[in-house]
Enzyme design. Structure first.
Site, PDB file in Angstrom:
ATOM      1  N   PRO A   9       0.751  -1.437  -0.136  1.00  0.00           N
ATOM      2  CA  PRO A   9      -0.147   0.070   0.171  1.00  0.00           C
ATOM      3  C   PRO A   9       1.000   1.334   0.009  1.00  0.00           C
ATOM      4  CG  PRO A   9      -0.186  -1.153   2.129  1.00  0.00           C
ATOM      5  CD  PRO A   9       0.474  -2.169   1.233  1.00  0.00           C
ATOM      6  N   PRO A  62      52.310   5.260   7.392  1.00  0.00           N
ATOM      7  CA  PRO A  62      53.522   5.805   8.456  1.00  0.00           C
ATOM      8  C   PRO A  62      53.745   5.002   9.700  1.00  0.00           C
ATOM      9  CG  PRO A  62      51.164   6.693   8.625  1.00  0.00           C
ATOM     10  CD  PRO A  62      51.181   5.978   7.568  1.00  0.00           C
ATOM     11  N   ASP A 114      62.566  -0.775   3.830  1.00  0.00           N
ATOM     12  CA  ASP A 114      63.381   0.142   4.417  1.00  0.00           C
ATOM     13  C   ASP A 114      63.303   0.351   5.937  1.00  0.00           C
ATOM     14  OD1 ASP A 114      63.837   1.544   2.309  1.00  0.00           O
ATOM     15  OD2 ASP A 114      62.447   3.035   2.004  1.00  0.00           O
ATOM     16  N   LYS A 174      67.882   3.044   5.179  1.00  0.00           N
ATOM     17  CA  LYS A 174      68.553   4.102   5.213  1.00  0.00           C
ATOM     18  C   LYS A 174      68.572   4.772   6.522  1.00  0.00           C
ATOM     19  CE  LYS A 174      67.647   5.017   0.546  1.00  0.00           C
ATOM     20  NZ  LYS A 174      67.017   5.800  -0.240  1.00  0.00           N
ATOM     21  N   GLY A 186      58.274   3.336   3.590  1.00  0.00           N
ATOM     22  CA  GLY A 186      57.561   3.883   4.647  1.00  0.00           C
ATOM     23  C   GLY A 186      56.513   4.973   3.966  1.00  0.00           C
ATOM     24  N   GLY A 187      55.326   5.217   4.350  1.00  0.00           N
ATOM     25  CA  GLY A 187      54.558   6.513   3.736  1.00  0.00           C
ATOM     26  C   GLY A 187      54.066   5.953   2.535  1.00  0.00           C
ATOM     27  N   ILE A 205      56.464  10.204  -2.161  1.00  0.00           N
ATOM     28  CA  ILE A 205      56.341  11.425  -1.544  1.00  0.00           C
ATOM     29  C   ILE A 205      57.910  11.247  -0.766  1.00  0.00           C
ATOM     30  CG2 ILE A 205      55.408  12.808   0.319  1.00  0.00           C
ATOM     31  CD1 ILE A 205      52.947  12.339  -0.942  1.00  0.00           C
ATOM     32  N   MET A 240      61.722  14.989   7.195  1.00  0.00           N
ATOM     33  CA  MET A 240      63.160  15.023   7.602  1.00  0.00           C
ATOM     34  C   MET A 240      63.702  16.169   8.109  1.00  0.00           C
ATOM     35  SD  MET A 240      64.092  13.012   3.848  1.00  0.00           S
ATOM     36  CE  MET A 240      62.951  13.812   2.907  1.00  0.00           C
ATOM     37  N   GLY A 255      54.753   9.347  14.461  1.00  0.00           N
ATOM     38  CA  GLY A 255      53.175   9.338  14.141  1.00  0.00           C
ATOM     39  C   GLY A 255      52.564   8.264  14.009  1.00  0.00           C
TER      40      GLY A 255
END
Ligand SMILES: C[S@@+](CC[C@H](N)C(=O)[O-])C[C@H]1O[C@@H](n2cnc3c(N)ncnc32)[C@H](O)[C@@H]1O
Length: 465
Positions: A43, A227, A250, A272, A303-304, A308, A385, A414
């Site tokens: 309905p 991260p 790394d 490194k 990393g990350g 970048i 860095m 972080g």
């Protein structure tokens, strides 16, 4: 088994749905995905069903259910909130030998609807036989993360080559082996990475030249590990980690992430540190080339994000020169991860209209950056860095016009359980840094968005420890 799993062809078949509320709408959508011809009897209808009616996708008989509605149907679903209607529809359908499903009433069903992972033409169905739909849904969610979204397209690609492979390899055993190699090797990975054209030409070549070609080939996955927090890995990164033969990693890759690699995979450390380059970049490039040429699936874990401040570009340039197949899997870069985990929205509209990622790497005791372009109010600057250059960074920004009271955050490790956030200003932080005994990796965020940390910080691992 309480139920026999079958996949039913309902394309253009008349299917009846009694009820048009939220739950009915989900069943209708599922039938629509299978291209059924749907009549809804109810309905009134919820907004989602109304939209489907308005778009002409389904037909609606706007009244209560009547027995005649069931005639000439192939399948019935009852999803009303009235038990007596559901019971009646179920009994009637059984009388007509029609498959019937009543939502949330397994005893009234002759079939149940599983949780579905749709990678058409590949469809995975999970069912708990009505005993725990939530458990089935949770399992489905886990499978969703494991099965790449482009699985269906891979199946379509394979379909297009089946007859040629049949001609090439006469025995079933040979064919099965061929497909196993193809579906676990570069062709599948190229498809998953959206390189459909390359996947097709690889498969063309593999079919015409036979499997020797395939067995000799290795490939490289350049993967961003994020991260630190392992939960921030992408689905694709996790899947590749679990299939790679070798992981080249790394210093910044956190141990819990490395543990997710296949147990028997070789692990090669090329990390490194600032002044101690364990393996120079050229050496890393050559390791990747050598391993891939040995036929290995090599996962280069960084990393990350690999692009970048990650030198990922140099690595794939070298792979390209050698004609080695590769893919790049982005990761959450430190700026995004650290900012989120410390409650600093990098472009909060009240404080910043742009954000810049810069390297704070010291060379010959100086940092060669475009300081006038950086020292702008209403802009957030993130320095990677930058720990040993912190004093110079703050000095330069002030001497190029930024207010000495501009807020600065230094984020240590972080997104990990050891995260610490130190907040000061361009004037104060350089004086305090020596007493803070900060441990790398650290990220520096400059700009008034940092002021929000006090209010928005939500991740407080030390307090929880
Ligand atoms: C060579 S760069 C690599 C950046 C990486 N490719 C990325 O996208 O995050 C290394 C710098 O990243 C920053 N970094 C990486 N992980 C971090 C973390 N968990 N906490 C703070 N800074 C981090 C630090 O500034 C460190 O010196």
């Amino acid at each position: 088994m309480d139920f026999l799993p079958v996949f039913m062809n309902v394309r253009s078949q008349p299917c009846l749905v009694v009820g048009a509320g939220e739950i009915a709408s989900r069943k209708i959508q599922m039938l629509l995905n299978a291209e059924a011809s749907i009549e809804v009897v109810a309905p009134k209808a919820c907004a989602a069903v109304e939209a489907m009616i308005a778009e002409g996708k389904i037909s609606w008989t706007k009244r209560n259910f009547e027995d005649a509605d069931i005639q000439h149907k192939r399948l019935v679903i009852s999803a009303t909130n009235r038990a007596e209607v559901n019971e009646h529809v179920s009994a009637l359908a059984n009388q007509y030998n029609l498959p019937v499903n009543v939502v949330d009433a397994p005893n009234l069903c002759s079939f149940i609807v599983p949780s579905i992972i749709d990678r058409s033409p590949i469809v995975v169905a999970v069912s708990s036989g009505g005993s725990s739909p939530v458990l089935a849904r949770l399992l489905r969610a886990r499978l969703e993360t494991m099965i790449p979204a482009t699985y269906g397209r891979l199946a379509q690609l394979v379909d297009g080559f089946r007859s040629r492979v049949k001609e090439k390899f006469s025995s079933t055993l040979e064919r099965r082996r061929f497909w196993e190699i193809i579906l676990q090797g570069p062709v599948a990975e190229l498809m998953f990475a959206g390189q459909e054209k390359q996947a097709k030409s690889y498969l063309e070549k593999a079919v015409s030249e036979g499997e020797a070609l395939i067995e000799g080939q290795g490939e490289v996955y350049l993967v961003g590990a994020g991260p630190g927090d392992p939960d921030l890995l992408t689905f694709r990164a996790l899947r590749l980690l679990q299939q790679a033969d070798v992981v080249v990693y790394d210093r910044l890759v956190s141990p819990p992430i490395l543990e997710m690699a296949r147990k028997d995979a070789d692990r090669i450390y090329v990390g490194k540190k600032k002044s101690d380059h364990t393996v120079p970049q050229d050496g890393i490039n050559e390791i990747l080339v050598k391993l891939a040429k040995e036929g290995k699936r090599v996962l280069r874990l960084k990393g990350g994000d690999p692009f970048i401040f990650g030198r990922g570009g140099e690595e794939i340039e070298r792979l390209m020169e050698e004609g080695i197949s590769f893919q790049v899997v982005p990761g959450i870069t430190a700026a995004a991860g650290c900012a989120s985990y410390s409650g600093i929205p990098l472009t909060h509209r009240d404080y910043a209209q742009s954000v810049v990622f810069a390297t704070g790497h010291l060379k010959d005791n100086t940092i060669n950056l475009n300081w006038p372009a950086l020292a702008r109010s209403n802009q957030t600057i993130v320095f990677y860095m930058g720990l040993s250059g912190l004093k110079i960074i703050c000095e330069k920004l002030v001497s190029h016009g930024l207010d000495k009271n501009t807020a600065v955050a230094l984020i240590e490790k972080g997104t990990t359980v050891d995260q610490k956030v130190h907040v000061g200003t361009l004037e104060s932080l350089p004086n305090e840094i020596d007493s803070l005994s900060v441990k790398p990796p650290t990220l520096i965020i400059v700009g008034n968005v940092v002021k929000l940390h006090e209010k928005l910080a939500w991740f407080t691992p030390q307090l929880q420890a």
